[in-house]
Design a protein around this motif. Structure first.
Motif, mmCIF file in Angstrom:
data_model
loop_
_atom_site.group_PDB
_atom_site.id
_atom_site.type_symbol
_atom_site.label_atom_id
_atom_site.label_comp_id
_atom_site.label_asym_id
_atom_site.label_seq_id
_atom_site.Cartn_x
_atom_site.Cartn_y
_atom_site.Cartn_z
ATOM 1 N N MET A 1 37.821 24.813 66.093
ATOM 2 C CA MET A 1 38.305 26.023 65.434
ATOM 3 C C MET A 1 37.334 26.505 64.367
ATOM 4 O O MET A 1 37.170 27.701 64.139
ATOM 5 N N ILE A 2 36.663 25.561 63.695
ATOM 6 C CA ILE A 2 35.704 25.927 62.649
ATOM 7 C C ILE A 2 34.554 26.730 63.247
ATOM 8 O O ILE A 2 34.090 27.716 62.664
ATOM 9 N N ALA A 3 34.083 26.307 64.429
ATOM 10 C CA ALA A 3 32.980 27.016 65.077
ATOM 11 C C ALA A 3 33.379 28.455 65.393
ATOM 12 O O ALA A 3 32.593 29.388 65.180
ATOM 13 N N GLU A 4 34.608 28.652 65.889
ATOM 14 C CA GLU A 4 35.075 29.995 66.209
ATOM 15 C C GLU A 4 35.139 30.869 64.958
ATOM 16 O O GLU A 4 34.707 32.037 64.963
ATOM 17 N N PHE A 102 34.330 33.843 72.829
ATOM 18 C CA PHE A 102 33.160 33.276 73.503
ATOM 19 C C PHE A 102 32.854 31.882 72.976
ATOM 20 O O PHE A 102 32.529 30.966 73.751
ATOM 21 N N THR A 103 32.966 31.691 71.673
ATOM 22 C CA THR A 103 32.734 30.368 71.084
ATOM 23 C C THR A 103 33.765 29.376 71.584
ATOM 24 O O THR A 103 33.446 28.216 71.878
ATOM 25 N N LEU A 117 28.818 25.676 68.259
ATOM 26 C CA LEU A 117 28.551 26.554 67.123
ATOM 27 C C LEU A 117 27.276 27.360 67.342
ATOM 28 O O LEU A 117 27.233 28.567 67.051
ATOM 29 N N ILE A 118 26.250 26.713 67.878
ATOM 30 C CA ILE A 118 24.981 27.410 68.129
ATOM 31 C C ILE A 118 25.180 28.545 69.132
ATOM 32 O O ILE A 118 24.683 29.663 68.944
ATOM 33 N N ALA A 119 25.921 28.269 70.214
ATOM 34 C CA ALA A 119 26.185 29.321 71.209
ATOM 35 C C ALA A 119 26.908 30.500 70.573
ATOM 36 O O ALA A 119 26.566 31.663 70.810
#
Length: 698
Positions: A1-4, A102-103, A117-119
């Protein structure tokens, strides 16, 4: 969720400065002059007209059927009118939502960690998205991508619950509905069904090319066969209905929009169309030069095999085929687990066995339901599945890069553009996944800590550079003048011409004239620029020069009704009534077919008929004048302001002493515009005459 959250926040932050931007480029036609956005227009018209407000079955329609996007514009218009701030806000929020989705989808491929996260950050920061987000009409691509991802996520859920939960068919129904919504935002949205099939076969089932046919024949894979059949049937149905709805005819475009499509040489068309995907990929790899318009000669045609750009084409397709071949074939004896290479299924250093190529099993990604008996009650528990292999991800990424781009390749039908950056919004997801999986492979292969850090730092630098370029490009989209100036080096003819229009609206007459002449220097047969220069000269009382450029515009485009209109007006003012009459008549006879903007054409034709009627009126031929006026009323489009036409009809009837008919048209004139002074004056004369006649009768 953090990455999103992080990727969505970056996508939101990079475009916040666009909220104060004006309407730019295509926004005027799609929003400012689109009658479908007005509250007095029945909302159902949206589903019969194209994206620009033209009837979909009309010969001049672009066949861009995007009713959901137009509906969102109408809601914007109902809430905030013509204030561009609200339109830009919706675009930015949609982009943030797409970035988060997308993330989240990347998590299925890379698991929880840096790679997801990079994507997401790559997608959030990529400069190629600027046109789609900063240009309001780019909402078609963003909205299509939103439902594209929702459809794909629904199908992922269908795959993970298939055969173990009754909700699985609800998920595939959701996937189909979202795919339909994606297509109704923009045409390429329907390609999500093909991407879903690729995911099912190559990612979820991890099949290789040579295994597909044999796998489909096995009884245990009947559910896979059934799912793929549903996707195919639904896609065929959507395409068939859309083709029928657009009148079973492809759109027609100007040769300047897509010069290669208009070329008589098969070799030129083939070489150019094969090269254009290479150019698009370069824009994804290195978006250093971006433009609002790539039409005309922005990308010179490839006319010979000796053209050095064919080397780029050969290298591009060779690399693409090699990447696809090794990904689909896979590796049977080399596998990677947790960054360590093992051979022939042996265990890695941590004692974990490897079951498929390039897997990272320490990360969790998706779940499926497994049934078990507990206290006599059958329950479902979640079992964790392994991440897809690198080869699986590459196959999906290539599909996501290529398949949504196929409609723009001129492979099945000619399109009305050479390159359009906003068309790359959906394919850029595949590009970001490819970059991410490539960076991960480099990181895994690196033996030294220094090299691993170098890979991470280089990726971080790429994201930062992309973000900085996006911010700079956002500045170009702040207003039309900055946008057109930024495009001069790519498409000087179109950029100078549009810049001339902006400078003219700012009353910078000499600069506008210079801009128009610069545009004509690069492309002398641009009918619009010839007409605009003539109009500028006419407004500054340089009638002879204006007449010259109007005639050049007509010679370049014989269907340009507005040029006939202004030519006739100048001739009429110069006392050349017979020549003016022939000009107006010729304008009225232009067929209403294959026109870029049929609404503007109809307005010009109506004005020509109005002026022709005035010409007859001034000569005392009132019957002829009335006949022409009535023809003008029949051809008059909805957006035409008819008060002057109705008033002249009233005057003609009054001159013929047909007072009841005259009164009818005076009333109609005042009904269409209550403060129309000429109608008040002539109606007053009529009332005075009527009163005088009544007094005489008494």
């Amino acid at each position: 969720m953090i990455a999103e959250l992080l990727s969505s926040a970056l996508g939101l932050a990079l475009y916040l400065n666009t909220l104060g931007a004006d309407f730019c480029y295509d926004d005027s036609r799609a929003i400012k002059t689109n009658q479908d956005l007005l509250p007095e227009t029945p909302w159902i018209h949206i589903f019969y007209n194209d994206f620009w407000g033209t009837l979909l079955t009309h010969s001049g329609s672009h066949k861009s059927y995007r009713p959901l996007c137009t509906l969102s514009f109408r809601i914007n218009h109902a809430v905030g009118g013509m204030d561009p701030w609200g339109y830009h806000l919706v675009n930015v929020l949609l982009h943030a939502a797409v970035t988060g989705l997308f993330t989240n989808f990347s998590r299925i491929l890379f698991g929880d960690g840096y790679w997801t996260l990079i994507a997401g950050l790559l997608f959030a920061s990529h400069p190629i998205h600027t046109e789609a987000v900063a240009g309001i009409v780019g909402r078609a691509d963003i909205g299509a991508c939103l439902f594209f991802l929702l459809s794909l996520m629904c199908y992922v859920k269908h795959c993970s619950t298939r055969g173990s939960s009754p909700s699985t068919w609800g998920w595939i129904l959701g996937a189909g509905l979202c795919a339909g919504c994606s297509m109704l935002w923009k045409e390429q949205g329907v390609t999500v069904l093909a991407i879903s099939a690729v995911y099912d076969v190559f990612v979820f089932h991890r099949l290789k090319m040579h295994q597909i046919i044999s796998a489909l024949c096995k009884r245990k894979n009947l559910t896979l066969f059934f799912s793929i059949g549903l996707l195919t049937s639904w896609g065929t149905a959507l395409l068939g209905v859309r083709l029928y709805w657009m009148g079973n005819k492809p759109p027609s475009f100007s040769n300047s929009d897509n010069p290669a499509a208009d070329s008589d040489s098969f070799l030129t068309r083939t070489l150019t169309f094969f090269y254009l995907p290479t150019k698009n990929l370069w824009l994804l790899l290195c978006p250093d030069t971006l433009s609002f318009d790539w039409s005309m000669d922005a990308v010179p045609l490839l006319k010979a095999v000796s053209d050095w750009r064919n080397l780029h084409t050969a290298a591009f397709y060779a690399g693409l085929l090699l990447l696809a071949y090794f990904s689909l074939k896979g590796s049977s004896n080399e596998r990677e687990c947790n960054g360590r290479t093992v051979m022939n299924g042996k265990q890695n250093a941590n004692g974990h066995s490897c079951h498929s190529e390039m897997e990272y099993k320490t990360l969790e990604v998706k779940s499926s339901f497994a049934s078990k008996e507990e206290n006599g009650i059958k329950k479902h528990e979640i079992k964790k599945l392994q991440l897809p292999s690198t080869e699986n991800i590459v196959v999906l990424s290539l599909s996501l890069l290529i398949v949504p781009f196929v409609p723009a390749t001129n492979l099945f039908f000619y399109v009305g553009f050479v390159i359009a950056e906003r068309v790359l919004y959906v394919p850029s997801m595949g590009f970001c996944l490819l970059v991410t999986v490539g960076v991960r492979a480099l990181y895994v292969k690196a033996q030294k800590r220094f090299l691993k850090n170098l890979v991470f730092c280089s990726t971080a630098a790429l994201i930062i550079f992309y973000g900085l370029k996006t911010v700079v490009r956002n500045g170009d989209w702040q207003n039309e003048e900055m946008l057109y100036r930024s495009g001069i080096k790519v498409n000087p003819a179109k950029a100078w011409g549009n810049l001339g229009n902006v400078l003219k609206s700012q009353s910078k007459i000499s600069e506008a004239e210079s801009a128009y002449r610069n545009a004509l220097y690069y492309r002398s047969n641009m009918a619009d620029m010839l007409y605009n220069l003539g109009l500028l000269l006419q407004e500054n009382s340089r009638f002879s020069e204006a007449l010259h450029y109007y005639k050049l515009a007509i010679g370049s485009r014989p269907t340009l009704a507005s040029a006939y209109l202004n030519t006739g007006i100048i001739l009429m003012n110069q006392g050349k009534t017979e020549e003016a009459r022939r000009t107006f008549v010729k304008c009225s006879e232009i067929p209403d077919e294959n026109l870029k903007d049929p609404h503007a054409h109809k307005s010009s034709v109506t004005s020509c008929l109005y002026n022709l009627g005035k010409l007859f009126h001034e000569q005392g031929h009132y019957e002829d004048a009335l006949m022409v006026y009535k023809e003008a009323v029949q051809k008059m489009p909805r957006q035409f302001a008819p008060q002057s036409l109705y008033n002249m009809m009233g005057e003609a009837y009054m001159r013929m002493s047909r007072l009841p008919e005259a009164e009818h048209w005076y009333v109609e004139s005042l009904r269409s515009k209550s403060d129309h002074i000429p109608a008040h004056l002539t109606y007053g004369k009529l009332l005075a005459l009527t009163l005088q006649l009544k007094l005489l009768e008494c």
